[in-house]
Design a protein around this motif. Structure first.
Motif, PDB file in Angstrom:
ATOM      1  N   LEU A  54     -15.541 -45.566   8.668  1.00 18.82           N
ATOM      2  CA  LEU A  54     -15.882 -44.011   9.195  1.00 18.82           C
ATOM      3  C   LEU A  54     -16.890 -43.324   8.380  1.00 18.82           C
ATOM      4  O   LEU A  54     -17.450 -43.704   7.210  1.00 18.82           O
ATOM      5  N   PRO A  55     -17.581 -42.325   9.066  1.00 19.54           N
ATOM      6  CA  PRO A  55     -18.750 -41.857   8.377  1.00 19.54           C
ATOM      7  C   PRO A  55     -18.367 -40.748   7.185  1.00 19.54           C
ATOM      8  O   PRO A  55     -17.248 -40.623   7.147  1.00 19.54           O
ATOM      9  N   LYS A  56     -19.171 -40.466   6.525  1.00 22.31           N
ATOM     10  CA  LYS A  56     -19.121 -39.416   5.467  1.00 22.31           C
ATOM     11  C   LYS A  56     -18.163 -38.053   5.803  1.00 22.31           C
ATOM     12  O   LYS A  56     -18.613 -37.823   7.106  1.00 22.31           O
ATOM     13  N   GLY A  57     -17.280 -37.746   5.174  1.00 24.53           N
ATOM     14  CA  GLY A  57     -16.744 -36.626   5.538  1.00 24.53           C
ATOM     15  C   GLY A  57     -15.091 -36.515   5.105  1.00 24.53           C
ATOM     16  O   GLY A  57     -14.660 -37.264   4.397  1.00 24.53           O
ATOM     17  N   GLY A  58     -14.326 -35.221   5.444  1.00 24.35           N
ATOM     18  CA  GLY A  58     -13.120 -35.208   5.093  1.00 24.35           C
ATOM     19  C   GLY A  58     -12.075 -35.683   6.132  1.00 24.35           C
ATOM     20  O   GLY A  58     -12.322 -35.596   7.374  1.00 24.35           O
ATOM     21  N   TYR A  59     -10.831 -36.353   5.808  1.00 19.32           N
ATOM     22  CA  TYR A  59     -10.129 -37.130   6.828  1.00 19.32           C
ATOM     23  C   TYR A  59      -8.557 -36.468   6.421  1.00 19.32           C
ATOM     24  O   TYR A  59      -8.440 -36.111   5.148  1.00 19.32           O
ATOM     25  N   LEU A  60      -7.654 -36.688   7.157  1.00 14.36           N
ATOM     26  CA  LEU A  60      -6.321 -36.342   7.238  1.00 14.36           C
ATOM     27  C   LEU A  60      -5.610 -37.563   7.869  1.00 14.36           C
ATOM     28  O   LEU A  60      -5.684 -38.104   8.925  1.00 14.36           O
ATOM     29  N   ALA A  61      -4.907 -38.460   6.938  1.00 15.46           N
ATOM     30  CA  ALA A  61      -3.978 -39.323   7.272  1.00 15.46           C
ATOM     31  C   ALA A  61      -2.595 -39.247   7.374  1.00 15.46           C
ATOM     32  O   ALA A  61      -2.160 -38.610   6.286  1.00 15.46           O
ATOM     33  N   ARG A  62      -1.886 -39.399   8.275  1.00 14.43           N
ATOM     34  CA  ARG A  62      -0.470 -39.244   8.660  1.00 14.43           C
ATOM     35  C   ARG A  62       0.220 -40.268   8.900  1.00 14.43           C
ATOM     36  O   ARG A  62      -0.089 -41.098  10.042  1.00 14.43           O
TER      37      ARG A  62
END
Length: 187
Positions: free
Chosen positions: A108-116
């Motif tokens: 994945l590219p740089k950045g913020g993510y949310l895993a559920r």
């Protein structure tokens, strides 16, 4: 005295009229056991596949077996409290029995993510479904931070509140000390 006797007679009459049935649970009722789903980011480095670990637990000797649906969405640049549905960048489903399951996702590219992670137990008559979410960051969006994705100056505003609180405590102590000074007695 007459009022006390009337109250006692009313109480005795209430017990005589109302049958005293023992409290008991319904025979056909079985409580469902709450579960807890756990998701943890093992590895999230720029240019490398993400690695997640999912599991589930319950207050029961046997852990809840079932399917755990995993969804990773982009955090985007929306505010933290915003309820904007972001498109999923990775989804999969794994079957959990009793050992944590590791899942390797895409790069994945740089950045913020949310895993559920959401558990759907196999034995729905015994266990309740549950879910868990975690936020993680790949790289640093603003160019700062270190390789682990930690943000620079974390806790900076907390120092201001600490200094302000200390100043208020000192001012309060000074006010109490000044107020308790004894005035010279008038002769």
């Amino acid at each position: 005295m007459l009022k006390k006797l009337a109250a006692l007679a009313t109480l005795a009459l209430a017990f005589a009229v109302a049958p005293s049935a023992p409290a008991g649970a319904d025979q056909g009722y079985t409580a469902k056991i709450p579960t807890a789903t756990h998701i943890k980011v093992i590895s999230a480095e720029p240019g490398e596949p993400i690695v997640l670990q999912v599991s589930a637990s319950a207050a029961n000797p046997t852990p809840p077996a079932g399917n755990i649906a995993i969804t990773v969405t982009s955090g985007g640049s929306a505010a933290r409290g915003a309820r904007v549905a972001a498109p999923a960048v990775f989804t999969t489903t794994v079957h959990f029995t009793d050992q944590p399951v590791r899942v390797t996702g895409p790069r994945l590219p740089k950045g913020g993510y949310l895993a559920r992670a959401a558990l759907s137990p196999d034995d729905t008559a015994k266990f309740l479904p549950s879910s868990d979410t975690t936020r993680f960051r790949i790289g640093s969006v603003d160019g700062g931070g270190d390789k682990s994705g930690a943000l620079p100056n974390t806790g900076g505003p907390d120092l201001m509140w600490l200094l302000l609180g200390g100043a208020l405590v000192a001012a309060g102590a000074g006010g109490v000390g000044y107020g308790r000074r004894r005035a010279p007695a008038a002769a």
